[in-house]
Design a protein around this motif. Sequence first.
Motif: not given
Length: 262
Positions: A47-51, A77-81
């Motif tokens: 998720a962090p990499v995707i964001f 936390f929620f925005v990358p999710m």
Amino acid sequence: MSDNRSNDPQDESQQETFISHLVELRERLVKAVAGVILVFVGLVYWAPVIFNLFARPLMDALPKGGRMIVTDVTGSFFVPMKVTLLVAFLIALPWVLYQVWQFVAPGLYQHEKRLIVPLVSSSYVLFLCGVAFAYFLVFPTVFHFMAHYNAPLGADMSTDIDKYLSFAMTTFLAFGITFEVPVVVIVLVRFGVVELEKLKQIRPYVIVGAFIVAAVVTPPDVLSQLLLAVPLIALYELGLLMARFVGRPETSADAAGETQAD
């Protein structure tokens, strides 16, 4: 007393058919949602990499020292999710569309199946093309313009990640829908809703409408508006060109003569 309940076998058969359709619809929905969740679970670790990939167009356009900020306690936390979930949905969309197809296909005639399958496939590809166009061309152009516009004002461009997500999703949706224009034109012509000559006649109104839509959904600068309006007009012309090769809609008598697939 006489029994007022209907014992008509036809009514009972229709009720059983309706219930069976509801059961099948539930099963298709469960399978579609399960597919999206399965892809999301597979991607959540990254998720962090995707964001970071999602935010790269903005980060590359920021001046030295510029950065994104978090104004909500749980935003980091929620925005990358949310971004990961949206990516998972795009990846799983063919599976979702397949479930929809399996539900509606038994009620379609053969000529409708031959039309819908390529239309749905092309719609998916065109939507992805619209998203890619926004990500690789529109975002760098708009963010570069806005970053340099802020410099003479002495204002630092520090964007909240949640607001960036909202802006990006709106832009992705706008360009994704824009790239569906050829499909819309073909459907209108194929089903006889609008004649091809009529669509050609309203071309000036489409051009004006394209710039109005671009002014509403894009940032207030001429460049970003052109980046939406020009492709919209070009895609409309592409739809007109492709609609010439689409056959006339079949008559009701022809359709009635076809056997529905089991």
